[in-house]
Design an enzyme around this catalytic site. Structure first.
Site, PDB file in Angstrom:
ATOM      1  N   LYS A  38       0.819  -1.217   0.000  1.00 22.42           N
ATOM      2  CA  LYS A  38       0.000   0.000   0.000  1.00 22.42           C
ATOM      3  C   LYS A  38       0.852   1.266   0.000  1.00 22.42           C
ATOM      4  CE  LYS A  38      -3.880  -2.342   2.128  1.00 22.42           C
ATOM      5  NZ  LYS A  38      -4.554  -2.619   0.869  1.00 22.42           N
ATOM      6  N   ASP A 252      -5.442   2.566  -3.545  1.00 21.90           N
ATOM      7  CA  ASP A 252      -4.144   3.249  -3.452  1.00 21.90           C
ATOM      8  C   ASP A 252      -4.043   4.363  -4.499  1.00 21.90           C
ATOM      9  OD1 ASP A 252      -3.390   1.514  -1.407  1.00 21.90           O
ATOM     10  OD2 ASP A 252      -2.654   0.029  -2.835  1.00 21.90           O
TER      11      ASP A 252
HETATM   12  O1  RIB Z   1      -3.814  -2.156  -1.793  1.00 21.99           O
HETATM   13  C1  RIB Z   1      -3.269  -3.202  -2.567  1.00 21.99           C
HETATM   14  C2  RIB Z   1      -2.048  -3.746  -1.907  1.00 21.99           C
HETATM   15  O2  RIB Z   1      -2.412  -4.363  -0.691  1.00 21.99           O
HETATM   16  C3  RIB Z   1      -1.335  -4.822  -2.678  1.00 21.99           C
HETATM   17  O3  RIB Z   1      -0.382  -4.294  -3.571  1.00 21.99           O
HETATM   18  C4  RIB Z   1      -0.744  -5.707  -1.589  1.00 21.99           C
HETATM   19  O4  RIB Z   1       0.640  -5.697  -1.544  1.00 21.99           O
HETATM   20  C5  RIB Z   1      -1.354  -5.198  -0.282  1.00 21.99           C
HETATM   21  O5  RIB Z   1      -0.488  -4.430   0.418  1.00 21.99           O
END
Ligand code: RIB
Length: 311
Positions: A38, A252
């Site tokens: 994230k 994200d």
């Molecule tokens: O938000 C997605 C992310 O959550 C992924 O890339 C994984 O690594 C987790 O951290």
């Protein structure tokens, strides 16, 4: 400038027809290895949106660490506060079904060694936006948020994945960003009498005197901002209508672009508009970091999304 303190994970992506139920084994043709985590995803999202970004966190000395460093370097993220440690790089098993829905398990590894002290005081000030999530130790997040607040920086907290509530953390935050599940977990843990994402976000914003943004997938996003923030009040934005391929990293993309927009001096309504377009576009490509849009991609689709509404 944006300082992201958070996780970096090697994502093992398993494309399956249907997500496994409890006790079930499902098969797929092959696993894909992609940069994720994230923290790193949000750093890349903000950098691709045009922000100056520095990433603080930890990876191992293994090849997964090389993959993550390479992806951040390619996006132009500053790595002076990134450390390589003896623990293995964080890893995530990401299972994605034919409709783009996912289930994720994360092994923290090196992320659990990340320290707030990796960020120097000189990098925290009124011109800094600090962005944190919940894949590093909560005490380190709390310490960084406290220092950032004291230095006059803007603190954005993406409570993902949501766990136990830390009221001290929330009191050091300018804006909390959560999805529907996280809004419910955090509001319940805070003992708030609210149901549904909008009511929960409103109650959280009121209880902790902070902004609260809740993302609702294809339902767009809602923001409640305290009167002291300009412009305060309640805002709602739609999502672009898309056929999702993989929703991993969509949250994200939203958070990173929201941070980049505020850091560039845009107001909350403009930031929500850009972030919502980015979150939708991130659903169109497999994987987390490969799916994060550029500023030009966002600009191109912005007019196709109705303006943010004041409620
Ligand atoms: O938000 C997605 C992310 O959550 C992924 O890339 C994984 O690594 C987790 O951290």
């Amino acid at each position: 400038m944006i300082v992201v303190f958070g996780s970096l994970n090697a994502d093992f992506v398993f494309p399956v027809a249907a997500l496994p139920r409890e006790g079930e084994t499902v098969a797929c043709e092959a696993v894909l290895l992609m940069p994720g985590g994230k923290g790193a995803n949000q750093a890349v999202a903000a950098a691709r949106a045009g922000a100056e970004v520095r990433m603080a966190g930890c990876v191992g000395g293994d090849s997964f660490g090389d993959l993550l460093v390479g992806s951040l370097e390619e996006a132009g993220v500053g790595l002076g506060a990134l450390e390589r440690v003896a623990a293995p790089t964080g890893c995530a098993a990401v299972v994605v079904d034919a409709e783009g829905r996912n289930q994720i398990v994360v092994a923290g590894g090196a992320n659990l060694e990340a320290k707030a002290s990796q960020i120097e005081d000189g990098d925290l000030g009124p011109a800094t936006t600090v962005l944190v999530q919940c894949e590093v130790r909560p005490g380190e997040n709390r310490e960084l948020a406290r220092r950032a607040r004291a230095a006059g920086a803007r603190v954005l907290f993406n409570a993902a994945p949501a766990g136990s509530l830390d009221p001290d953390m929330l009191r050091s935050v300018d804006c909390l960003l959560v999805n529907e599940i996280e809004a419910s977990v955090v509001a319940k843990a805070a003992g708030l009498d609210a149901s549904g994402p909008i009511e929960e976000a409103r109650a959280l914003a009121g209880a902790f005197a902070m902004g609260c943004v809740v993302t609702m997938g294809g339902g767009g996003a809602y923001a409640s901002l305290p009167g002291g923030q300009r412009p305060g009040g309640e805002w709602q934005v739609d999502a672009l209508p898309v056929e999702p391929v993989d929703t991993t990293g969509a949250g994200d993309a939203f958070v990173g672009v929201f941070a980049a927009s505020l850091d560039a001096g845009l107001d909350v309504a403009e930031a929500l508009h850009r972030a919502s377009v980015a979150g939708s576009l991130a659903c169109l490509t497999e994987g987390a970091q490969p799916s994060l849009p550029s500023a030009a991609d966002i600009d191109q689709r912005l007019a196709g999304l109705a303006p943010v509404r004041r409620l």
